[in-house]
Design a protein around this motif. Structure first.
Motif, PDB file in Angstrom:
ATOM      1  N   PHE A  97       0.860  -1.212  -0.019  1.00  0.00           N
ATOM      2  CA  PHE A  97      -0.101  -0.007  -0.001  1.00  0.00           C
ATOM      3  C   PHE A  97       0.719   1.297  -0.025  1.00  0.00           C
ATOM      4  O   PHE A  97       0.431   2.246  -0.896  1.00  0.00           O
ATOM      5  CB  PHE A  97      -0.946   0.040   1.204  1.00  0.00           C
ATOM      6  CG  PHE A  97      -1.995   1.005   1.287  1.00  0.00           C
ATOM      7  CD1 PHE A  97      -3.202   0.999   0.558  1.00  0.00           C
ATOM      8  CD2 PHE A  97      -1.739   2.439   1.918  1.00  0.00           C
ATOM      9  CE1 PHE A  97      -3.968   2.016   0.303  1.00  0.00           C
ATOM     10  CE2 PHE A  97      -2.518   3.297   1.822  1.00  0.00           C
ATOM     11  CZ  PHE A  97      -3.846   3.296   1.158  1.00  0.00           C
ATOM     12  N   PRO A  98       1.684   1.451   0.972  1.00  0.00           N
ATOM     13  CA  PRO A  98       2.446   2.816   0.915  1.00  0.00           C
ATOM     14  C   PRO A  98       3.343   2.972  -0.424  1.00  0.00           C
ATOM     15  O   PRO A  98       3.454   4.070  -0.605  1.00  0.00           O
ATOM     16  CB  PRO A  98       3.455   2.659   2.186  1.00  0.00           C
ATOM     17  CG  PRO A  98       3.389   1.160   2.486  1.00  0.00           C
ATOM     18  CD  PRO A  98       2.131   0.631   1.974  1.00  0.00           C
ATOM     19  N   GLN A 100       2.380   1.671  -3.415  1.00  0.00           N
ATOM     20  CA  GLN A 100       1.639   2.242  -4.353  1.00  0.00           C
ATOM     21  C   GLN A 100       1.328   3.556  -4.371  1.00  0.00           C
ATOM     22  O   GLN A 100       1.084   4.237  -5.397  1.00  0.00           O
ATOM     23  CB  GLN A 100       0.251   1.321  -4.156  1.00  0.00           C
ATOM     24  CG  GLN A 100       0.336  -0.001  -4.623  1.00  0.00           C
ATOM     25  CD  GLN A 100      -0.771  -0.890  -4.296  1.00  0.00           C
ATOM     26  OE1 GLN A 100      -1.699  -0.635  -3.339  1.00  0.00           O
ATOM     27  NE2 GLN A 100      -0.858  -2.319  -4.747  1.00  0.00           N
ATOM     28  N   MET A 101       1.108   4.183  -3.159  1.00  0.00           N
ATOM     29  CA  MET A 101       0.553   5.620  -2.887  1.00  0.00           C
ATOM     30  C   MET A 101       1.944   6.265  -3.533  1.00  0.00           C
ATOM     31  O   MET A 101       1.742   7.670  -3.500  1.00  0.00           O
ATOM     32  CB  MET A 101       0.635   5.927  -1.440  1.00  0.00           C
ATOM     33  CG  MET A 101      -0.677   5.221  -0.946  1.00  0.00           C
ATOM     34  SD  MET A 101      -2.071   5.773  -1.841  1.00  0.00           S
ATOM     35  CE  MET A 101      -2.644   4.110  -2.319  1.00  0.00           C
ATOM     36  N   ARG A 102       3.147   5.993  -3.454  1.00  0.00           N
ATOM     37  CA  ARG A 102       4.246   6.525  -4.043  1.00  0.00           C
ATOM     38  C   ARG A 102       4.638   6.086  -5.370  1.00  0.00           C
ATOM     39  O   ARG A 102       5.542   6.453  -5.956  1.00  0.00           O
ATOM     40  CB  ARG A 102       5.510   6.375  -3.146  1.00  0.00           C
ATOM     41  CG  ARG A 102       5.250   6.946  -1.806  1.00  0.00           C
ATOM     42  CD  ARG A 102       6.373   6.344  -0.910  1.00  0.00           C
ATOM     43  NE  ARG A 102       6.218   7.005   0.273  1.00  0.00           N
ATOM     44  CZ  ARG A 102       5.385   6.998   1.277  1.00  0.00           C
ATOM     45  NH1 ARG A 102       4.303   6.086   1.156  1.00  0.00           N
ATOM     46  NH2 ARG A 102       5.393   7.640   2.477  1.00  0.00           N
ATOM     47  N   PHE A 149       8.686   1.773   3.365  1.00  0.00           N
ATOM     48  CA  PHE A 149       9.037   2.769   2.072  1.00  0.00           C
ATOM     49  C   PHE A 149      10.088   3.792   2.646  1.00  0.00           C
ATOM     50  O   PHE A 149      10.235   4.830   2.244  1.00  0.00           O
ATOM     51  CB  PHE A 149       7.734   3.652   1.836  1.00  0.00           C
ATOM     52  CG  PHE A 149       6.991   4.106   3.355  1.00  0.00           C
ATOM     53  CD1 PHE A 149       7.398   5.473   3.793  1.00  0.00           C
ATOM     54  CD2 PHE A 149       6.058   3.481   4.399  1.00  0.00           C
ATOM     55  CE1 PHE A 149       6.790   5.847   4.860  1.00  0.00           C
ATOM     56  CE2 PHE A 149       5.825   3.945   5.310  1.00  0.00           C
ATOM     57  CZ  PHE A 149       6.047   5.202   5.607  1.00  0.00           C
TER      58      PHE A 149
END
Lengths: 350, 270
Positions: A97-98, A100-102, A149
């Motif tokens: 998730f983190p 993908q957010m980046r 991340f």
């Protein structure tokens, strides 16, 4: 990255949660905020994470002022008290998730998820859902998600509270090793003083929205700056005496000469239970009294005694205990107890 | 599976009897409607003298009935979409807002359930006349949205109250914007509530008569058509229509139960 907060004030209605907090966490340092519930430690953490905006003061990460920056731009990893894993996503998806957010590429995400899983030794659990994991495993997933991340800062909000004691101890050491290895700047929140002593490079003891003392675990334990700190960390005998020059009169024990003169008048002396001497050892101590054993508690590695010296306040003693040792004294017995000037610390008043 | 404690004795028997009576009472209409729909008689007669599919044939071959059915589907679909689009964000506001007095708004959101439908219909009628929405199927859909909104707000609100907000915070801390956090983390977990809410919104419109009587004019919805049918000629077609409607709703309910994981039952029993 170095974290620096200065002059943080946060009020909720009429309640002041943070009342001027100054603190710096050096790069790679493990700093613990230790305090009872309601001391403001969670509010401080939220201000650093970006979930609360302080009314006054500055939060700096590295050389950037992030006081007003939204949480998602701070690049701070956080492990929540209840882990806050996403229950509808698998372990691997939680970790992705983190990234993908980046906007990290798919292949790179797969590689880093694998790496992170290996780091917390959960390689075989990538496709499980969080509820299919034990509490300790969930905790490690939460930790992996918070560091995958490459955050500038790691925040841990009482992450061991829900675990049983044995698991807690092994995870504490594991987190500590990982933190050292990755040189993660870490801010750790807890109300458990033992946990703070085990894990921290430095401890900030908080109470009533302020930092009461900041120092290494041994400084905070051996030289508490206030009655609150002395009482909150470890077990303690706090003895009220009267000082005149370097002489301190202790009720029940007579006079004691200190190497340095405290302010004249009433003083508070801290005597840790393990520093109190008994029996033959006490005979040689400059400060002695005859005491009645009120209660003996067997603790495995040690034995704890509650003692009542003649004319003095009740005291706790803790003696190491080897399996072959006989019990030190039965309840109701009279023993000699004593201590030397080096055993005590004068707690500043105020 | 944990073992359940067996209750025994008179209380258990009484409870079973009571439950049976209530169940039969609830099922009675179905026990009448189903046989009549396959009756060979030309009028409503119970028990039916013989078996025939004629009333179903009449229903499916009559363009008026089919038009009304399709129209009802369209109205219910648009109503569901509108009620969800408005209701879900409204639930977030009502549950999450820390403003004082937000609970008043929360209670007011249930107002359309409390206000008599007839009063609501008359009020909406007077507005729609001016907007020239009378007799348009989408006018009915808009009016039905008002009735369906409370269901959405109540169901989604309940789901949201039971949702651990720290997950959203965690997502934001991991780099998501709030809309992304809601879309990827919150809404997927509210799926049972969302499906149940959508289902109730759909049914509340599909089954609605009073508002439709005032607003639908010549473009009738199915309940309106049924009502008119009873007023003019009374034959077992109405039973065949009812059975079809019941089966459709049952199908929806089954699907909801399958995907909604019991959110409907849990919320209603609260």
């Amino acid at each position: 990255m170095r974290l620096e907060v200065s002059g943080i004030v946060k009020r909720f209605g009429g309640v002041t949660a943070l009342n001027g907090v100054d603190l710096a966490v050096e790069e790679g340092e493990f700093l613990t905020i230790l305090g009872p519930s309601g001391s403001g430690k969670t509010t401080l953490l939220k201000s650093v994470a970006g979930f609360e905006v302080p009314d006054e003061g500055v939060v700096r990460l590295g050389d950037q002022d992030v006081t007003m920056a939204p949480a998602r731009h701070r690049n701070v990893g956080m492990v929540f008290q209840n882990y806050a894993l996403f229950p509808h996503l698998t372990v691997a998806e939680n970790l992705a998730f983190p990234l993908q957010m980046r906007s990290v590429g798919k292949a790179e995400i797969a590689r880093r998820v694998k790496e992170a899983l290996a780091l917390v030794e959960l390689d075989a659990f990538a496709e499980r859902l969080p509820r299919q994991l034990s509490g300790g495993q969930q905790q490690r997933v939460a930790l992996a998600r918070a560091i995958i991340f490459g955050p500038a800062l790691l925040l841990l909000d009482e992450p061991f509270g829900a675990l049983d004691r044995k698991l807690r101890e092994s995870l504490q050491l594991e987190v500590r090793r990982l933190q050292r290895r990755l040189r993660l700047t870490t801010l750790f929140i807890t109300h458990d003083q033992e946990e703070a002593l085990i894990m921290s490079d430095r401890i900030a003891v908080m109470d009533k929205g302020r930092i009461q003392q900041l120092g290494t675990p041994s400084e905070v334990y051996d030289f508490p700056v206030s009655r609150f700190v002395a009482d909150f960390i470890g077990e303690s005998n706090l003895i009220e005496g009267t000082a005149q020059g370097t002489e301190v009169y202790v009720p029940g024990f007579g006079a004691l000469t200190l190497p340095q003169a405290p302010a004249s008048g009433p003083v508070t002396l801290l005597l840790r239970p393990e520093a109190l001497r008994l029996g033959a050892e006490a005979q040689a101590a400059p400060c002695r009294a005859q005491a009645t054993v009120l209660e003996t508690v067997f603790l495995g590695l040690s034995v704890k005694l509650r003692l009542r010296p003649e004319g003095g306040p009740d005291l706790l003693a803790r003696l190491p205990l080897r399996p072959s040792d006989p019990p030190p004294a039965p309840d109701g017995a009279t023993v000699t107890i004593g201590f030397a000037p080096g055993d005590i610390h004068v707690v500043p008043r105020g | 599976m944990p073992r359940r404690e067996r209750r025994a004795g008179l209380p258990a028997i009484l409870l079973a009897c009571f439950a049976t009576v209530v169940f039969v009472f609830l099922m009675l209409p179905l026990l009448v409607v189903f046989p009549i729909s396959v009756s060979s008689a030309a009028y409503l007669q119970f028990p039916p003298p013989g078996f025939s599919w004629q009333w179903f044939q009449r229903y499916f071959n009559d363009p008026d009935w089919i038009d009304a059915t399709i129209r009802s589907f369209k109205v219910a679909a648009v109503c569901t979409v509108l009620a969800m689009t408005l209701g879900v964000p409204l639930s977030f506001l009502l549950v999450r807002s820390r403003r004082r007095g937000i609970w008043i708004l929360d209670r007011l959101a249930a107002a359309p359930i409390i206000v008599p439908t007839i009063i609501l219909s008359i009020s909406i009628y007077s507005i729609f006349v001016r907007l020239q929405l009378i007799g348009e199927w989408y006018g009915v859909a808009i009016a039905h949205t008002v009735l369906a909104l409370p269901f959405v707000v109540i169901l989604v609100g309940a789901g949201l109250r039971g949702f651990d907000e720290s997950q959203e915070q965690a997502a934001i801390g991991l780099g998501a914007s709030w809309p992304v956090a809601v879309w990827r983390i919150t809404l997927p977990q509210l799926r049972p509530s969302l499906i149940s809410a959508g289902f109730l919104a759909f049914i509340s419109s599909f089954d609605e008569l009073v508002v439709a009587m005032f607003l639908s004019g010549a473009s009738m919805t199915l309940p309106k058509k049924m009502f008119d049918n009873i007023m003019m000629e009374i034959d077992p077609t109405i039973a065949a229509v009812s059975v079809t409607q019941i089966l459709l709703v049952a199908l929806c309910l089954g699907l909801t139960a399958l995907f909604g994981k019991g959110a409907l039952a849990t919320t209603m029993s609260r």
